[in-house]
Design a protein around this motif. Sequence first.
Motif, mmCIF file in Angstrom:
data_model
loop_
_atom_site.group_PDB
_atom_site.id
_atom_site.type_symbol
_atom_site.label_atom_id
_atom_site.label_comp_id
_atom_site.label_asym_id
_atom_site.label_seq_id
_atom_site.Cartn_x
_atom_site.Cartn_y
_atom_site.Cartn_z
ATOM 1 N N GLU A 248 0.826 -1.206 0.000
ATOM 2 C CA GLU A 248 0.000 0.000 0.000
ATOM 3 C C GLU A 248 0.860 1.256 0.000
ATOM 4 N N GLN A 249 1.884 1.269 0.834
ATOM 5 C CA GLN A 249 2.771 2.430 0.866
ATOM 6 C C GLN A 249 3.509 2.608 -0.448
ATOM 7 N N LEU A 250 3.953 1.489 -1.049
ATOM 8 C CA LEU A 250 4.663 1.574 -2.323
ATOM 9 C C LEU A 250 3.758 2.102 -3.424
ATOM 10 N N LEU A 251 2.535 1.578 -3.493
ATOM 11 C CA LEU A 251 1.589 2.054 -4.501
ATOM 12 C C LEU A 251 1.257 3.530 -4.286
ATOM 13 N N LYS A 254 4.075 5.563 -5.636
ATOM 14 C CA LYS A 254 4.096 5.576 -7.105
ATOM 15 C C LYS A 254 2.997 6.468 -7.670
ATOM 16 N N VAL A 255 1.824 6.407 -7.077
ATOM 17 C CA VAL A 255 0.725 7.264 -7.536
ATOM 18 C C VAL A 255 1.098 8.723 -7.367
ATOM 19 N N GLU A 256 1.681 9.068 -6.249
ATOM 20 C CA GLU A 256 2.092 10.454 -6.034
ATOM 21 C C GLU A 256 3.161 10.878 -7.043
ATOM 22 N N SER A 257 4.125 9.993 -7.314
ATOM 23 C CA SER A 257 5.179 10.318 -8.278
ATOM 24 C C SER A 257 4.612 10.481 -9.679
ATOM 25 N N LEU A 258 3.711 9.574 -10.104
ATOM 26 C CA LEU A 258 3.113 9.685 -11.433
ATOM 27 C C LEU A 258 2.225 10.916 -11.548
ATOM 28 N N SER A 259 1.556 11.284 -10.479
ATOM 29 C CA SER A 259 0.738 12.503 -10.509
ATOM 30 C C SER A 259 1.616 13.724 -10.756
ATOM 31 N N GLN A 260 2.763 13.765 -10.129
ATOM 32 C CA GLN A 260 3.698 14.869 -10.372
ATOM 33 C C GLN A 260 4.212 14.840 -11.805
ATOM 34 N N GLU A 261 4.454 13.619 -12.352
ATOM 35 C CA GLU A 261 4.908 13.511 -13.743
ATOM 36 C C GLU A 261 3.832 13.968 -14.714
ATOM 37 N N ALA A 262 2.568 13.608 -14.462
ATOM 38 C CA ALA A 262 1.470 14.049 -15.327
ATOM 39 C C ALA A 262 1.325 15.561 -15.295
ATOM 40 N N ARG A 290 -0.869 8.839 -21.118
ATOM 41 C CA ARG A 290 -0.333 7.539 -20.737
ATOM 42 C C ARG A 290 -0.069 7.473 -19.224
ATOM 43 N N THR A 291 0.438 8.561 -18.691
ATOM 44 C CA THR A 291 0.710 8.602 -17.246
ATOM 45 C C THR A 291 -0.582 8.522 -16.448
ATOM 46 N N GLU A 292 -1.615 9.195 -16.916
ATOM 47 C CA GLU A 292 -2.892 9.154 -16.203
ATOM 48 C C GLU A 292 -3.516 7.765 -16.236
ATOM 49 N N LYS A 293 -3.330 7.050 -17.372
ATOM 50 C CA LYS A 293 -3.835 5.671 -17.423
ATOM 51 C C LYS A 293 -3.100 4.788 -16.418
ATOM 52 N N ARG A 294 -1.804 4.979 -16.310
ATOM 53 C CA ARG A 294 -1.036 4.225 -15.311
ATOM 54 C C ARG A 294 -1.503 4.562 -13.894
ATOM 55 N N ILE A 295 -1.820 5.836 -13.703
ATOM 56 C CA ILE A 295 -2.317 6.239 -12.378
ATOM 57 C C ILE A 295 -3.648 5.562 -12.080
ATOM 58 N N GLU A 296 -4.522 5.476 -13.089
ATOM 59 C CA GLU A 296 -5.810 4.810 -12.884
ATOM 60 C C GLU A 296 -5.616 3.333 -12.536
ATOM 61 N N LEU A 298 -2.972 1.990 -11.143
ATOM 62 C CA LEU A 298 -2.412 1.909 -9.794
ATOM 63 C C LEU A 298 -3.475 2.199 -8.744
ATOM 64 N N HIS A 299 -4.378 3.123 -9.047
ATOM 65 C CA HIS A 299 -5.463 3.424 -8.112
ATOM 66 C C HIS A 299 -6.345 2.191 -7.906
ATOM 67 N N ALA A 300 -6.601 1.450 -8.986
ATOM 68 C CA ALA A 300 -7.419 0.244 -8.856
ATOM 69 C C ALA A 300 -6.714 -0.779 -7.970
ATOM 70 N N LYS A 301 -5.419 -0.952 -8.184
ATOM 71 C CA LYS A 301 -4.672 -1.888 -7.334
ATOM 72 C C LYS A 301 -4.631 -1.410 -5.885
ATOM 73 N N LEU A 302 -4.457 -0.101 -5.715
ATOM 74 C CA LEU A 302 -4.410 0.447 -4.363
ATOM 75 C C LEU A 302 -5.740 0.262 -3.651
ATOM 76 N N ASP A 303 -6.836 0.461 -4.390
ATOM 77 C CA ASP A 303 -8.153 0.244 -3.780
ATOM 78 C C ASP A 303 -8.337 -1.211 -3.364
ATOM 79 N N THR A 304 -7.829 -2.124 -4.199
ATOM 80 C CA THR A 304 -7.944 -3.548 -3.860
ATOM 81 C C THR A 304 -7.165 -3.871 -2.579
ATOM 82 N N VAL A 305 -5.934 -3.373 -2.503
ATOM 83 C CA VAL A 305 -5.118 -3.626 -1.321
ATOM 84 C C VAL A 305 -5.762 -3.028 -0.077
ATOM 85 N N GLN A 306 -6.237 -1.792 -0.193
ATOM 86 C CA GLN A 306 -6.871 -1.153 0.956
ATOM 87 C C GLN A 306 -8.150 -1.870 1.369
ATOM 88 N N GLY A 307 -8.895 -2.383 0.371
ATOM 89 C CA GLY A 307 -10.092 -3.143 0.707
ATOM 90 C C GLY A 307 -9.762 -4.421 1.474
#
Length: 450
Positions: A248-251, A254-262, A290-296, A298-307
Amino acid sequence: MWSPEREAEVPAGGDPAGLLPPEWEEDEERMSFLFSAFKRSREVNSTDWDSKMGFWAPLVLSHSRRQGVVRLRLRDLQEAFQRKGSVPLGLATVLQDLLRRGELQRESDFMASVDSSWISWGVGVFLLKPLKWTLSNVLGDNKVPAEEVLVAVELLKEKAEEVYRLYQNSPLSSHPVVALSELSTLCVGPCPDERTFYLVLLQLQKEKRVTVLEQNGEKIVKFARGPHAKVSPVNDVDVGVYQLMQSEQLLSRKVESLSQEAERCKEEARRACRAGKKQLALRSLKAKQRTEKRIEALHAKLDTVQGILDRIYASQTDQMVFNAYQAGVGALKLSMKDVTVEKAESLVDQIQELCDTQDEVSQTLAGGVTNGLDFDNEELEKELDILLQDTTKEPLDLPDNPHELFYTNSVPIPRISDAELEAELEKLSLSDGGLVPSSKSPKRQLEPTL
């Protein structure tokens, strides 16, 4: 990082907190005596020995508490308590006495007393004593070397309690397993150096409030769930939850880093558009998409882990509630072990019987003492009824000339005239109260009985 040169740095020339006893600056004779060495044995002069020990032992412990350090060395204390260029000559004896009383403990002995498999980081430093210390202990020499590290036992326990409360009040307490590095960052306040932090962890492990496990080269710490509970060993569930938390922390990173890249791609497209570089702007926008798709993703994976983590936390709560219910049922069964309906009914009957007996005793006592006379209640009641009937009867119709009436005992009495009765009454009145009879007073009539 801790180093021997920086260990327990204390400015020389006196106590830095400024809380030294009043005689430190005022009584030269007293301080000269206190700075002198102890006699070889207390039996030589017990009064002087106890006086010095009563001064230095509390001062050493209070000094360590004010400094916030749990690790002491004779050399540091000698520097801290210098006075006008003089060093206390009896501090080694004071430390020996504190060791004997258990208020201080050698750091190496403390480390060896804790059964831990994760202290490989300190084997060369803590557990391997210098040769001179080993030889001195074998030969029976209990002198404290100037460089040997001692631990203030009570202060270490206080710091361990402080660290435990700090963890319980932090977001890390959402799960009992936490990374050692995160815990070290949290405990910078109460544990100013790495050695103190590890000693505190060992104290908590000694109290069975934490356990430490090395997983894939990283140490993880598991805390007990309650302040009075004992920690359980780290199991596969704890390791799995810890890995999920790390994911969860790693994801999240990564989401924060990709958001900055986008955001950076968007800014580059804006600058290229202003500069008239349309193709460059389009490439930047494509990179942003492309970066936003990767963020989406990662968000799906993050939601799964948090769930999954949420479900685990909920199941742990359910397990705690289930354990509480189970303990309650067990306690209820134990409390009702010897209680049955038959026993309850028998107990109620016994209580009723005792109450009846008590009522009879009370009535008997309320009847009083009859002085040995035993009366028949039925005969008394019959006699009372006869008396009541006599009082309710109508007056008898007597004959006009009651010359033939007799008393019930058939003994005749002489006839008395009214004049004689009035004369007799007048005599009685005059003799009793000195009253004068009135001519209007009614005459008293007596019905003679034959």
